[in-house]
Design an enzyme around this catalytic site. Structure first.
Site, PDB file in Angstrom:
ATOM      1  CB  ALA A 235      -0.881  -0.017   1.241  1.00  0.00           C
TER       2      ALA A 235
ATOM      3  N   GLY B 144       0.551  -5.184   0.920  1.00  0.00           N
ATOM      4  CA  GLY B 144      -0.582  -5.337   0.004  1.00  0.00           C
ATOM      5  C   GLY B 144      -0.177  -5.961  -1.323  1.00  0.00           C
TER       6      GLY B 144
ATOM      7  CD  GLU C 129      -2.221  -7.972   2.807  1.00  0.00           C
ATOM      8  OE1 GLU C 129      -2.064  -6.777   2.474  1.00  0.00           O
ATOM      9  OE2 GLU C 129      -2.833  -8.322   3.833  1.00  0.00           O
TER      10      GLU C 129
ATOM     11  CD  GLU D  20       1.397  -5.549   5.571  1.00  0.00           C
ATOM     12  OE1 GLU D  20       2.266  -6.382   5.896  1.00  0.00           O
ATOM     13  OE2 GLU D  20       0.734  -5.639   4.526  1.00  0.00           O
TER      14      GLU D  20
HETATM   15  N1  3HC Z   1       4.518   3.581   0.004  1.00  0.00           N
HETATM   16  C1  3HC Z   1       4.935   4.799  -0.360  1.00  0.00           C
HETATM   17  N2  3HC Z   1       6.199   5.084  -0.742  1.00  0.00           N
HETATM   18  C2  3HC Z   1       7.059   4.065  -0.750  1.00  0.00           C
HETATM   19  C3  3HC Z   1       6.694   2.761  -0.372  1.00  0.00           C
HETATM   20  C4  3HC Z   1       5.348   2.527   0.013  1.00  0.00           C
HETATM   21  N3  3HC Z   1       4.903   1.324   0.359  1.00  0.00           N
HETATM   22  N4  3HC Z   1       7.780   1.967  -0.460  1.00  0.00           N
HETATM   23  C5  3HC Z   1       8.790   2.749  -0.890  1.00  0.00           C
HETATM   24  N5  3HC Z   1       8.341   4.011  -1.073  1.00  0.00           N
HETATM   25  C6  3HC Z   1       9.105   5.159  -1.567  1.00  0.00           C
HETATM   26  C7  3HC Z   1      10.184   5.626  -0.603  1.00  0.00           C
HETATM   27  O1  3HC Z   1       9.662   6.516   0.337  1.00  0.00           O
HETATM   28  C8  3HC Z   1      11.172   6.260  -1.534  1.00  0.00           C
HETATM   29  O2  3HC Z   1      10.673   7.530  -1.864  1.00  0.00           O
HETATM   30  P1  3HC Z   1      11.661   8.768  -2.145  1.00  0.00           P
HETATM   31  O3  3HC Z   1      12.493   8.337  -3.310  1.00  0.00           O
HETATM   32  O4  3HC Z   1      10.748   9.888  -2.411  1.00  0.00           O
HETATM   33  O5  3HC Z   1      12.474   8.926  -0.884  1.00  0.00           O
HETATM   34  C9  3HC Z   1      11.075   5.397  -2.794  1.00  0.00           C
HETATM   35  O6  3HC Z   1       9.812   4.735  -2.724  1.00  0.00           O
HETATM   36  C10 3HC Z   1      12.154   4.351  -2.898  1.00  0.00           C
HETATM   37  O7  3HC Z   1      12.213   3.617  -1.679  1.00  0.00           O
HETATM   38  P2  3HC Z   1      13.589   3.188  -1.011  1.00  0.00           P
HETATM   39  O8  3HC Z   1      14.513   4.342  -0.990  1.00  0.00           O
HETATM   40  O9  3HC Z   1      13.249   2.535   0.265  1.00  0.00           O
HETATM   41  O10 3HC Z   1      14.115   2.145  -2.099  1.00  0.00           O
HETATM   42  P3  3HC Z   1      14.851   0.764  -1.884  1.00  0.00           P
HETATM   43  O11 3HC Z   1      15.058   0.230  -3.232  1.00  0.00           O
HETATM   44  O12 3HC Z   1      15.988   0.928  -0.958  1.00  0.00           O
HETATM   45  O13 3HC Z   1      13.780  -0.172  -1.104  1.00  0.00           O
HETATM   46  C11 3HC Z   1      11.671  -1.228  -0.712  1.00  0.00           C
HETATM   47  C12 3HC Z   1      12.601  -0.555  -1.736  1.00  0.00           C
HETATM   48  C13 3HC Z   1      12.287  -2.516  -0.211  1.00  0.00           C
HETATM   49  C14 3HC Z   1      10.365  -1.514  -1.413  1.00  0.00           C
HETATM   50  C15 3HC Z   1      11.468  -0.301   0.511  1.00  0.00           C
HETATM   51  O14 3HC Z   1      11.101   0.972   0.038  1.00  0.00           O
HETATM   52  C16 3HC Z   1      10.420  -0.749   1.470  1.00  0.00           C
HETATM   53  O15 3HC Z   1      10.676  -1.577   2.299  1.00  0.00           O
HETATM   54  N6  3HC Z   1       9.198  -0.178   1.370  1.00  0.00           N
HETATM   55  C17 3HC Z   1       8.157  -0.406   2.328  1.00  0.00           C
HETATM   56  C18 3HC Z   1       7.395  -1.667   2.041  1.00  0.00           C
HETATM   57  C19 3HC Z   1       6.235  -1.830   2.983  1.00  0.00           C
HETATM   58  O16 3HC Z   1       6.312  -1.575   4.172  1.00  0.00           O
HETATM   59  N7  3HC Z   1       5.109  -2.300   2.434  1.00  0.00           N
HETATM   60  C20 3HC Z   1       3.929  -2.492   3.193  1.00  0.00           C
HETATM   61  C21 3HC Z   1       3.083  -1.275   3.123  1.00  0.00           C
HETATM   62  S1  3HC Z   1       1.684  -1.347   4.177  1.00  0.00           S
HETATM   63  C22 3HC Z   1       0.569  -2.296   3.352  1.00  0.00           C
HETATM   64  O17 3HC Z   1       0.832  -2.798   2.292  1.00  0.00           O
HETATM   65  C23 3HC Z   1      -0.759  -2.436   4.020  1.00  0.00           C
HETATM   66  C24 3HC Z   1      -1.591  -3.508   3.406  1.00  0.00           C
HETATM   67  O18 3HC Z   1      -1.553  -4.655   4.200  1.00  0.00           O
HETATM   68  C25 3HC Z   1      -3.017  -3.068   3.302  1.00  0.00           C
END
Ligand code: 3HC
Length: 706
Positions: free
Chosen positions: A67, A105, A108, A128
């Site tokens: 998400a 997500g 998922e 998450e």
């Molecule tokens: N939402 C919004 N922005 C995100 C994002 C996300 N899920 N994941 C990454 N980004 C953004 C970062 O903020 C960054 O933005 P910026 O360039 O403006 O600073 C850009 O994408 C690149 O991210 P990274 O610098 O972290 O890039 P990496 O290549 O080092 O890592 C990654 C990539 C492994 C995907 C890492 O970004 C990460 O771990 N992201 C979070 C993943 C996450 O937590 N997903 C779960 C979300 S909650 C969810 O899905 C709820 C659901 O159950 C309903």
């Protein structure tokens, strides 16, 4: 989608396979419009008689990273139909083709697809919990059905990213993509399963859930095992509750509970703080005045000068990241001892199962011991890690200047010394920067990059990049005593000592900080690192400055041979072979004696006063650091505290925490203590300004960077 904009989701038809491509750079997060785009594509394919099967794939570097975290906590439009309902109701097989990351997500959705294939270096996970929420797209219900409740619980409660090869073994991935063309192989896979019926839906699987019958205590055991780490947090426990529901209730009931608990967590204090920490850790990498496309020198070979504990840890960090490292020390004995220490550290990881013997052997062969500067002359980067004394550092830098190739980057690992003075002995100060590793260097994530007055932008950029490349979190600091991290921490340490003189007991202070969320209290940590660490420095300062008051209680303990864990006694006492701190009445006596001798007035402290005195002193100092332009952002200080000093992540960081109290209240208290305790509590003008305008401390920017 506005006219002329690239669509977030594309649909194409190839060989009877509908290919749904998610294209929302950089990581295909499920931002506004993406979910509806996927649903529209699925509906289109379902209605098209020429489509026999579908592939869902991400454009660019990832499948779907989850998400859009930026949308949490904000009002947002619900998707027209939930993607997973559409997938569950579909009549044609859908294959998720995973490369890069399938997280949250994203995974998922893949779990609701009928098949999942992945490239070997892909990673999947439900992280998450790391942002204070739980998988809210059916992950807590589908994953246990697919891989069993125990494995699912381990993945969801840890939030870890699972490599595709392991995910295949667990049963998350059906097949690995062998070649390089994921899309082509996914289409071929989709064609191969196009006629198979019934469609395999994870929601219908029940066999793995029965595992709980053989191990009914698994949920309580998990709660018990996380009790210490997850204290003060709700998300990990809510994750467990949902997985428990997956085994005890019908799928739709489990989903209902998942939705309810997700809604409860989304706006919780811990979720807000953890989201803040997530973005702060991305922001910290950015130095505003460095152009994004600044060409940086490639670092393919590295050298470390000094084979002590610090140098060895740095060499390990570099070798862990795949870089060949030359470890230089003039003394063959020190080199041999250093290598033995490195070998021993790796062997511990092997015995714990976090490293294989083969990986250990590969890393060891990357580290080459050498005894002369000529032997490292060709390396792209050298990190000096000798004794923390200016004359020693200068001597090394003069030698490096003479020996290293002209394009080499010259970094010094110092936690406090003046980078400009070190650089001044070279003819190339522009190539010199500070790279401050925390102890132990191979473990700790914080990597403070210190910009000297003459450090060039290329050197600064290369140092920031090196930190990231070796898996650290690079954070900018200006050149000043202690730089940003340690300097912001020093007042905390001082107040810790002073409060004991005033009557607080070490065990009370430790308890307050552990209850707050630290893994260990500051006095327990002192006992681990050794009370004698700065004893000589304090004595020297006392001899040179009659007004220097030092730390008389600590010094007395050192003089009694109470050096900490290594001598079985320090602020606490320890039983043979056991590291549990035991309160020792002898320490109480020492505190009373010294207080009497020195005429310190003793009194009782409330827990809240202890917490505030420790942390407000550092908040004030962090504001001064920003005032002087020695850090770029208050949020960078938070990142340093989270990754360098054990500050509880679910509290966001020092400055984020202070905002929960409010800048005005923090300022007022500091002003009172300034009156009472004198100059060390002089309020920062930055703090005063934020307090007066009612702003947020965490949004402060360093003066020179604004
Ligand atoms: N939402 C919004 N922005 C995100 C994002 C996300 N899920 N994941 C990454 N980004 C953004 C970062 O903020 C960054 O933005 P910026 O360039 O403006 O600073 C850009 O994408 C690149 O991210 P990274 O610098 O972290 O890039 P990496 O290549 O080092 O890592 C990654 C990539 C492994 C995907 C890492 O970004 C990460 O771990 N992201 C979070 C993943 C996450 O937590 N997903 C779960 C979300 S909650 C969810 O899905 C709820 C659901 O159950 C309903």
């Amino acid at each position: 989608m506005a006219d002329g904009e690239k669509p977030l989701v594309r649909f194409g038809l190839e060989d009877g396979v509908g290919v749904i491509t998610i294209d929302n750079p950089p990581v295909n997060a499920l931002g506004p419009g993406v979910r509806d785009g996927i649903v529209e594509a699925l509906e289109k394919a379902e209605a098209d008689a020429g489509v026999y099967a579908m592939v869902m794939i991400g454009a660019g570097r990832s499948f779907i990273a989850g998400a859009d975290i930026r949308q949490f906590g904000k009002p947002r439009a619900l998707p027209k139909r939930p993607i997973n309902d559409v997938l569950d109701g579909g009549t044609k097989p859908v294959v998720a083709a995973i490369h890069g990351y399938a997280l949250g997500g994203g995974l998922e959705i893949a779990l609701a697809c009928h098949y999942r294939i992945a490239v070997p270096d892909a990673k999947v996970g439900l992280p998450e919990v790391l942002i204070g929420i739980l998988p809210g797209g059916g992950g807590t219900q589908r994953l246990p059905r697919l891989i069993g409740p125990k494995a699912a619980m381990e993945m969801i409660v840890s939030g870890r990213y699972v490599p595709a090869v392991e995910a295949k073994k667990l049963g998350i991935i059906d097949a690995m993509v062998e070649g390089r063309d994921v899309r082509k192989e996914a289409i071929a896979y989709a064609r191969s399963v196009a006629d198979r019926r019934p469609l395999p839906r994870v929601r219908d699987k029940a066999d793995r859930l029965a595992e709980v019958e053989a191990d009914p205590g698994m949920f309580d055991a998990m709660r018990k095992s996380i009790a210490r780490k997850a204290r003060n947090q709700k998300a990990p426990y809510h994750c467990i509750a949902c997985i428990e529901a997956a085994v005890s209730q019908p799928f739709d009931e489990g989903l209902k509970l998942e939705r309810e608990l997700f809604a409860e967590l989304e706006n919780s204090d811990e979720a807000k703080a953890l989201r803040y920490a997530f973005f702060a850790e991305r922001e910290v990498a950015k130095v505003p005045w460095l152009p994004k496309d600044l060409p940086l020198p490639e670092v393919k070979t590295a050298a470390v000068v000094g084979a002590g504990t610090m140098g060895g840890g740095i060499a390990m960090s570099l070798a862990d990241a795949g870089l060949p490292v030359k470890l230089l020390d003039a003394s063959p004995e020190v080199l041999e001892r250093g290598l033995a220490r490195i070998r021993n550290n790796y062997a511990v990881s092997v015995s714990r199962g976090s490293l294989t013997q083969q990986e250990m052997d590969e890393r060891m062969t990357r580290i080459e011991p050498v005894e002369t500067y000529e032997a490292i002359a060709d390396c792209d980067v050298v990190i000096e890690a000798v004794f923390e004394q200016m004359p020693v550092k200068k001597e090394v830098f003069a030698k490096l200047d003479a020996a290293m190739k002209p394009s080499a980057l010259l970094f010094t690992n110092t936690s406090a010394l003046d980078i400009d003075e070190i650089a001044s002995v070279t003819k190339r100060p522009e190539a010199v920067a500070g790279t401050h590793f925390f102890v132990p260097a191979n473990v700790m994530k914080t990597f403070e990059v210190v910009n000297g007055a003459r450090t060039s932008p290329v050197t600064l950029g290369a140092a920031m990049k090196l930190g990231r490349d070796i898996g650290k979190i690079s954070a900018y600091a200006g050149n000043c005593d202690g730089f940003a991290a340690n300097r912001s921490r020093i007042p905390f340490n001082l107040e810790q000592g002073l409060m004991v003189e005033e009557g607080a007991l070490p065990e009370q202070i430790d308890k307050v900080m552990v209850d707050f969320g630290y893994p260990a209290g500051p006095f327990t940590v002192n006992d681990m690192s050794g009370l004698d660490i700065s004893y000589d420095t304090r004595k020297r300062r006392a001899a040179a400055d009659p007004n220097y008051r030092g730390l008389p209680i600590t010094d007395r303990l050192v003089e009694m041979g109470r050096l900490g864990q290594k001598t079985g006694k320090g602020w606490y006492r320890y039983e043979e072979g056991d590291r549990t701190p035991i309160v020792d009445p002898e320490v109480h006596r020492v505190i009373k004696d010294v207080a009497q001798e020195r005429g310190f007035q003793q009194r009782t402290f409330t827990d809240d006063e202890i917490l505030r005195r420790l942390l407000f002193s550092s908040v004030n100092e962090a504001c001064k650091i920003l005032e002087e332009g020695k850090a770029l952002r208050a949020s960078d200080v938070d990142v340093m505290w989270l990754n360098g000093f054990g500050f509880p992540r679910y509290r966001g960081g020092l400055m984020y925490w202070a905002d929960q109290i409010g800048a005005r209240e923090v300022y007022n208290q500091i002003a009172i203590w300034h009156q009472r305790y004198g100059a060390r509590w002089r309020p920062s003008t930055f703090l005063q300004e934020v307090a007066e305008r009612g702003g947020l401390l965490r949004e402060l920017k360093g003066r020179s960077a604004t």
